[in-house]
Design an enzyme around this catalytic site. Sequence first.
Site, PDB file in Angstrom:
ATOM      1  CG  HIS A 146      -5.136  -2.787  -8.997  1.00  0.00           C
ATOM      2  ND1 HIS A 146      -3.811  -2.659  -9.298  1.00  0.00           N
ATOM      3  CD2 HIS A 146      -5.205  -2.847  -7.652  1.00  0.00           C
ATOM      4  CE1 HIS A 146      -3.105  -2.662  -8.182  1.00  0.00           C
ATOM      5  NE2 HIS A 146      -3.931  -2.785  -7.166  1.00  0.00           N
ATOM      6  NE  ARG A 147     -10.085  -6.874 -13.984  1.00  0.00           N
ATOM      7  CZ  ARG A 147     -10.663  -8.049 -13.819  1.00  0.00           C
ATOM      8  NH1 ARG A 147     -11.890  -8.103 -13.299  1.00  0.00           N
ATOM      9  NH2 ARG A 147     -10.043  -9.160 -14.156  1.00  0.00           N
ATOM     10  NE  ARG A 171      -4.266  -1.347   0.006  1.00  0.00           N
ATOM     11  CZ  ARG A 171      -4.469  -2.430  -0.724  1.00  0.00           C
ATOM     12  NH1 ARG A 171      -3.513  -2.867  -1.516  1.00  0.00           N
ATOM     13  NH2 ARG A 171      -5.619  -3.071  -0.663  1.00  0.00           N
ATOM     14  CG  ASP A 190       0.696  -4.360 -10.256  1.00  0.00           C
ATOM     15  OD1 ASP A 190       1.362  -4.896  -9.348  1.00  0.00           O
ATOM     16  OD2 ASP A 190      -0.093  -3.424 -10.067  1.00  0.00           O
ATOM     17  NE  ARG A 241      -4.870   2.601  -9.399  1.00  0.00           N
ATOM     18  CZ  ARG A 241      -4.540   1.682  -8.497  1.00  0.00           C
ATOM     19  NH1 ARG A 241      -5.156   1.641  -7.334  1.00  0.00           N
ATOM     20  NH2 ARG A 241      -3.587   0.804  -8.758  1.00  0.00           N
ATOM     21  CD  GLU A 277      -1.920 -10.486 -23.267  1.00  0.00           C
ATOM     22  OE1 GLU A 277      -1.206 -11.443 -22.880  1.00  0.00           O
ATOM     23  OE2 GLU A 277      -1.888 -10.015 -24.416  1.00  0.00           O
TER      24      GLU A 277
END
Length: 400
Positions: A271-272, A232, A301, A274, A282
Site C-alpha cells: 500500500h505504501r 482484493r 482505509d 503505491r 496517519e
Amino acid sequence: MELTLLGTGAPDGLPRPECPCAACATARGTRSRAATALLVDDALLLDLTPGAVFAAARAGHSLTGVRQVLLTHPHDGPAVELPAGLPPAGRVPDGRELTLISGHRVRAVAMDAPGTGYEVTGPEGVRLLYLPPGAAPSGLTDRVAQPYDAVAGDVVGRPDAVARLRAVEAIGPHTEIIAVHVGHDAPPGAELDRRLATAGARAVPDGTTLVVGEYRTPPRTPRRTLVTGGARSGKSVEAERRLETYPEVVYVATGGTREGDTEWAVRIGLHRERRPAAWRTEETCELVELLESDGPPLLIDCLSLWLTDAMDRVDAWDDTAWADGGRSALRERTAELVAAVRGTRRTVVAVTNETGSGVVPATAAGRRFRDELGRLNAAFADECEQVLLVVAGQVLTLRG
C-alpha cells in the site's frame, strides 16, 4: 484563443494497430483517436502528425495560415511528410520564448521526461499549457501569479503532473483540464470519462474546437465518497486513484501495526509503495477529530478495521458485555463518526468491506461484526455524495 484538437491519442493512436486489448477493441467512432496534435487559432500547430491536413479539414479548419510548427517529443516510426506550405517543424530549447507574427507568445517548458512542453499566450492574454506524453513539468517550486486557462496533457499516464501544477496554483478552480495522448493503457469506454472526472478533467473527441478562456462551470467533484467491495476487489486502488491529482493527501490507516505478522507487514508495504511521496500517513482510529478539522483530503482505509477497533473498545465480542451496555456504546461511537462525516468540510474518500454477501459467519461474534458493519456502511453511505462498488476491479456507481 481557439484550440482545435486534431488528434487526442497516444503517438501510436487508439486503437493501436494489431492490438487485441479491450481498450483497442472498444475504441470505435468517437472513442478512436489519432496521435495528439493541437491547432491554435489556425496559426500555431503543436505536434505534426500523419493526416494533420485532413484532420483539420474534417474539423472545418485549414493549415494554410499556420506560421509555426512545434514538436513536443521524439516521434518514433516512419517520418511524417511535411505538408506543402507549412514551415519546418522543430523543437525549442527549454526556457526559450518565441513571438509569432500572429501575436502569440510561446515559451518552452522543461519536462521531467524526454520532451518539451509549451506555454502559449494568446494576443488577448489567455494562457494554455501543453504537455508531451508521459511527462510532467520539472522544477516547480514557487507559486505562480496566475493559473493557466487550460492545460492539455497526459492525465491518465501522469496524474501527478496535475498534482504538481495544483501545488503551485498553476491549475486553479476554473482551469480547463483536457486529457490528450490517450492510448490503450487508458480504461475503455465510459470508465475513462468517470476516472478523468475525479481529476476535474475530461477527454473530447478528435476534431473538437474549444474556446480557451471562455467561462465554463467548474466540474463538480464529490466531496465525500465511499468505496466498498469484497476482499482484493481493487477498492483501495480505486480510492487512491480518486485523489492522485491532489498535491497533498492524508492517508488514514486504521489497521495499525501487528507485531510479528509478516503477511500484514507485506500488505502494508505494498500500500505504501503505491502512494505518492507527497502523501502523509496517519495511523489512527480517531477519525472524528480529523473530520472536524480543516486540512487536505483524507483517504480512510478502512472502515471495517475502524469498526474492529471500536468493538474491541467496548468488548463487543463477549455476549454478556454486548448485552450489558456494549451495544449502546458502539452505536454511540458510530453515530459520532457519521455525524462528523455529515459536517466535515474536507474532501473524504473512505474504503470499506462488503461482508454480507458471503458465507454466514459461524459464531455469534462474527455475525455481530457482519451486522454492525452493514449498519455502519449504510449510515456512512447516506452522508456521501458518491458511493462506488468495486467488483473484480470494475467500478459500479451506486450513487452520484
